[in-house]
Design a protein around this motif. Sequence first.
Motif, PDB file in Angstrom:
ATOM      1  N   THR A  79       0.836  -1.198   0.000  1.00  0.00           N
ATOM      2  CA  THR A  79       0.000   0.000   0.000  1.00  0.00           C
ATOM      3  C   THR A  79       0.877   1.256   0.000  1.00  0.00           C
ATOM      4  N   ALA A  80       2.007   1.210  -0.677  1.00  0.00           N
ATOM      5  CA  ALA A  80       3.021   2.266  -0.586  1.00  0.00           C
ATOM      6  C   ALA A  80       2.496   3.632  -1.019  1.00  0.00           C
ATOM      7  N   LEU A  81       1.816   3.705  -2.137  1.00  0.00           N
ATOM      8  CA  LEU A  81       1.310   4.992  -2.613  1.00  0.00           C
ATOM      9  C   LEU A  81       0.277   5.552  -1.643  1.00  0.00           C
ATOM     10  N   SER A  82      -0.618   4.722  -1.175  1.00  0.00           N
ATOM     11  CA  SER A  82      -1.634   5.161  -0.220  1.00  0.00           C
ATOM     12  C   SER A  82      -0.996   5.607   1.093  1.00  0.00           C
ATOM     13  N   CYS A  83       0.016   4.883   1.570  1.00  0.00           N
ATOM     14  CA  CYS A  83       0.706   5.264   2.799  1.00  0.00           C
ATOM     15  C   CYS A  83       1.461   6.574   2.624  1.00  0.00           C
ATOM     16  N   TYR A  84       2.039   6.779   1.457  1.00  0.00           N
ATOM     17  CA  TYR A  84       2.754   8.028   1.182  1.00  0.00           C
ATOM     18  C   TYR A  84       1.796   9.213   1.234  1.00  0.00           C
ATOM     19  N   VAL A  85       0.645   9.083   0.603  1.00  0.00           N
ATOM     20  CA  VAL A  85      -0.346  10.160   0.607  1.00  0.00           C
ATOM     21  C   VAL A  85      -0.899  10.358   2.016  1.00  0.00           C
ATOM     22  N   LEU A  86      -1.181   9.268   2.727  1.00  0.00           N
ATOM     23  CA  LEU A  86      -1.677   9.357   4.099  1.00  0.00           C
ATOM     24  C   LEU A  86      -0.661  10.058   5.000  1.00  0.00           C
ATOM     25  N   GLN A  87       0.600   9.727   4.843  1.00  0.00           N
ATOM     26  CA  GLN A  87       1.660  10.349   5.633  1.00  0.00           C
ATOM     27  C   GLN A  87       1.692  11.857   5.401  1.00  0.00           C
TER      28      GLN A  87
ATOM     29  N   TRP B 267       7.057  11.686  13.486  1.00  0.00           N
ATOM     30  CA  TRP B 267       7.476  10.688  12.499  1.00  0.00           C
ATOM     31  C   TRP B 267       7.121   9.279  12.981  1.00  0.00           C
ATOM     32  N   ALA B 268       7.404   8.981  14.253  1.00  0.00           N
ATOM     33  CA  ALA B 268       7.089   7.656  14.795  1.00  0.00           C
ATOM     34  C   ALA B 268       5.575   7.421  14.810  1.00  0.00           C
ATOM     35  N   PHE B 269       4.818   8.430  15.213  1.00  0.00           N
ATOM     36  CA  PHE B 269       3.363   8.313  15.219  1.00  0.00           C
ATOM     37  C   PHE B 269       2.832   8.087  13.806  1.00  0.00           C
ATOM     38  N   GLY B 270       3.341   8.861  12.842  1.00  0.00           N
ATOM     39  CA  GLY B 270       2.922   8.689  11.448  1.00  0.00           C
ATOM     40  C   GLY B 270       3.263   7.306  10.912  1.00  0.00           C
ATOM     41  N   GLY B 271       4.422   6.800  11.291  1.00  0.00           N
ATOM     42  CA  GLY B 271       4.793   5.450  10.871  1.00  0.00           C
ATOM     43  C   GLY B 271       3.864   4.395  11.438  1.00  0.00           C
ATOM     44  N   LEU B 272       3.508   4.538  12.703  1.00  0.00           N
ATOM     45  CA  LEU B 272       2.580   3.579  13.320  1.00  0.00           C
ATOM     46  C   LEU B 272       1.193   3.663  12.684  1.00  0.00           C
ATOM     47  N   VAL B 273       0.749   4.873  12.381  1.00  0.00           N
ATOM     48  CA  VAL B 273      -0.549   5.035  11.709  1.00  0.00           C
ATOM     49  C   VAL B 273      -0.512   4.373  10.335  1.00  0.00           C
ATOM     50  N   ASN B 274       0.583   4.551   9.605  1.00  0.00           N
ATOM     51  CA  ASN B 274       0.708   3.930   8.283  1.00  0.00           C
ATOM     52  C   ASN B 274       0.691   2.416   8.370  1.00  0.00           C
ATOM     53  N   VAL B 275       1.440   1.854   9.311  1.00  0.00           N
ATOM     54  CA  VAL B 275       1.474   0.392   9.463  1.00  0.00           C
ATOM     55  C   VAL B 275       0.094  -0.122   9.845  1.00  0.00           C
TER      56      VAL B 275
ATOM     57  N   LEU C 283      -5.416  -4.295   4.310  1.00  0.00           N
ATOM     58  CA  LEU C 283      -5.126  -5.520   3.562  1.00  0.00           C
ATOM     59  C   LEU C 283      -5.843  -6.748   4.128  1.00  0.00           C
ATOM     60  N   ARG C 284      -6.474  -6.625   5.255  1.00  0.00           N
ATOM     61  CA  ARG C 284      -7.303  -7.727   5.744  1.00  0.00           C
ATOM     62  C   ARG C 284      -8.549  -7.884   4.876  1.00  0.00           C
ATOM     63  N   ARG C 285      -8.981  -6.796   4.258  1.00  0.00           N
ATOM     64  CA  ARG C 285     -10.203  -6.827   3.442  1.00  0.00           C
ATOM     65  C   ARG C 285      -9.922  -6.773   1.945  1.00  0.00           C
ATOM     66  N   PHE C 286      -8.902  -6.034   1.537  1.00  0.00           N
ATOM     67  CA  PHE C 286      -8.606  -5.844   0.122  1.00  0.00           C
ATOM     68  C   PHE C 286      -7.199  -6.352  -0.181  1.00  0.00           C
ATOM     69  N   ASP C 287      -6.920  -6.581  -1.461  1.00  0.00           N
ATOM     70  CA  ASP C 287      -5.600  -7.084  -1.826  1.00  0.00           C
ATOM     71  C   ASP C 287      -4.603  -5.977  -2.158  1.00  0.00           C
ATOM     72  N   ARG C 288      -5.069  -4.741  -2.296  1.00  0.00           N
ATOM     73  CA  ARG C 288      -4.217  -3.580  -2.578  1.00  0.00           C
ATOM     74  C   ARG C 288      -4.729  -2.392  -1.799  1.00  0.00           C
ATOM     75  N   GLY C 289      -3.882  -1.353  -1.714  1.00  0.00           N
ATOM     76  CA  GLY C 289      -4.295  -0.121  -1.067  1.00  0.00           C
ATOM     77  C   GLY C 289      -5.342   0.598  -1.887  1.00  0.00           C
ATOM     78  N   PRO C 290      -6.030   1.601  -1.316  1.00  0.00           N
ATOM     79  CA  PRO C 290      -7.089   2.285  -2.052  1.00  0.00           C
ATOM     80  C   PRO C 290      -6.586   3.004  -3.307  1.00  0.00           C
ATOM     81  N   LEU C 291      -5.473   3.685  -3.221  1.00  0.00           N
ATOM     82  CA  LEU C 291      -4.947   4.352  -4.413  1.00  0.00           C
ATOM     83  C   LEU C 291      -4.372   3.350  -5.410  1.00  0.00           C
ATOM     84  N   GLU C 292      -3.833   2.249  -4.903  1.00  0.00           N
ATOM     85  CA  GLU C 292      -3.337   1.201  -5.801  1.00  0.00           C
ATOM     86  C   GLU C 292      -4.496   0.549  -6.551  1.00  0.00           C
TER      87      GLU C 292
END
Length: 127
Positions: free
Chosen positions: A44-52, A83-91, A98-107
């Motif tokens: 979900t890299a692109l979605s995590c980048y935008v979320l961050q 930064w640590a809080f944002g990382g935890l939110v992203n994870v 990914l428990r429900r979908f096979d890719r991130g929303p933007l992916e």
Amino acid sequence: MVSASRGVRRGTTRRHVQVFGTAPHRFRLPYSQQQSFTGAVGRTALSCYVLQNLLAGAVCYGWGLGLAERFADARPWWIVGLWAFGGLVNVAFAVLWLRRFDRGPLELFMHRLYTPRSQVHGIRVPR
């Protein structure tokens, strides 16, 4: 001559690398669990980048909480915490998504945008 503030930044950066680089070993997470966390963020890299960026903007800028101005004297420690809080939110976001979908929303959006309509709905087009 090296200024005091520059030396502090170098030492601070070195300590950040030491602390956050060894964190998985200190918490004694099994390697498979560490790999699943990083794998989820990778899928979900692109979605995590935008979320961050949205999270950092909402916390730091004036249109959000405006903490960058409020904590200007507390540098660099509040930035490391953010930064640590944002990382935890992203994870957490990536693992839960990914428990429900096979890719991130933007992916998923990009995949549907670039995949022909016939392949998205499972319809085969005769050639």
